[in-house]
Write a protein that holds these residues in place. Structure first.
Motif, PDB file in Angstrom:
ATOM      1  N   GLU A  86       0.830  -1.214   0.000  1.00  0.00           N
ATOM      2  CA  GLU A  86       0.000   0.000   0.000  1.00  0.00           C
ATOM      3  C   GLU A  86       0.864   1.263   0.000  1.00  0.00           C
ATOM      4  N   GLU A  87       1.956   1.236   0.743  1.00  0.00           N
ATOM      5  CA  GLU A  87       2.870   2.386   0.764  1.00  0.00           C
ATOM      6  C   GLU A  87       3.551   2.547  -0.580  1.00  0.00           C
ATOM      7  N   ARG A  90       1.000   4.132  -2.812  1.00  0.00           N
ATOM      8  CA  ARG A  90       0.790   5.545  -2.470  1.00  0.00           C
ATOM      9  C   ARG A  90       1.923   6.407  -3.016  1.00  0.00           C
ATOM     10  N   ARG A  93       1.631   6.632  -6.866  1.00  0.00           N
ATOM     11  CA  ARG A  93       0.565   7.556  -7.311  1.00  0.00           C
ATOM     12  C   ARG A  93       1.000   9.011  -7.112  1.00  0.00           C
TER      13      ARG A  93
END
Length: 120
Positions: A86-87, A90, A93
């Motif tokens: 997820e990091e 992130r 993005r």
């Protein structure tokens, strides 16, 4: 990887889960090509702190920054991000969004605004 160009360069970056850019000299401008292409592809990036390319990233937001010549810090961040999907997403993005500021059109508009300001 060394001496990767063109399609090989793009293929390697596109397939990477994480892009690490360890720079030796903190006062030398290098690594921009890899950094900017990785950002455009939405990749999470770890880069050595470097004044020569610091304008291209935001520490902690668009890239993870580690001190120069600190292999332990680099290893910790690689291990952390490889287990934190997820990091990584992130960071990728945010990097992809930030890179849009560096398009030719946006740079031309900035230069035009500076020139217009000087003419007034």
């Amino acid at each position: 990887h060394y001496d990767a160009f063109g399609e090989d360069f793009e293929r390697l970056l596109a397939a990477a889960a994480l892009v690490v850019i360890p720079l030796d000299r903190d006062d030398e401008s290098s690594g921009q090509l890899v950094l900017l292409h990785a950002m455009a592809l939405g990749k999470a990036i770890i880069v050595t702190e470097n004044r020569g390319i610091a304008d291209y990233y935001r520490p902690g937001e668009t890239a993870v920054v580690v001190p120069p010549h600190d292999p332990s810090a680099l290893r910790r961040q690689i291990e952390r991000l490889m287990t934190a999907s997820e990091e990584r997403a992130r960071l990728g993005r945010a990097a992809q969004e930030y890179i849009r500021e560096f398009t030719l059109e946006n740079q031309a508009q900035r230069v035009a605004a500076i020139i217009n300001g000087l003419l007034r």
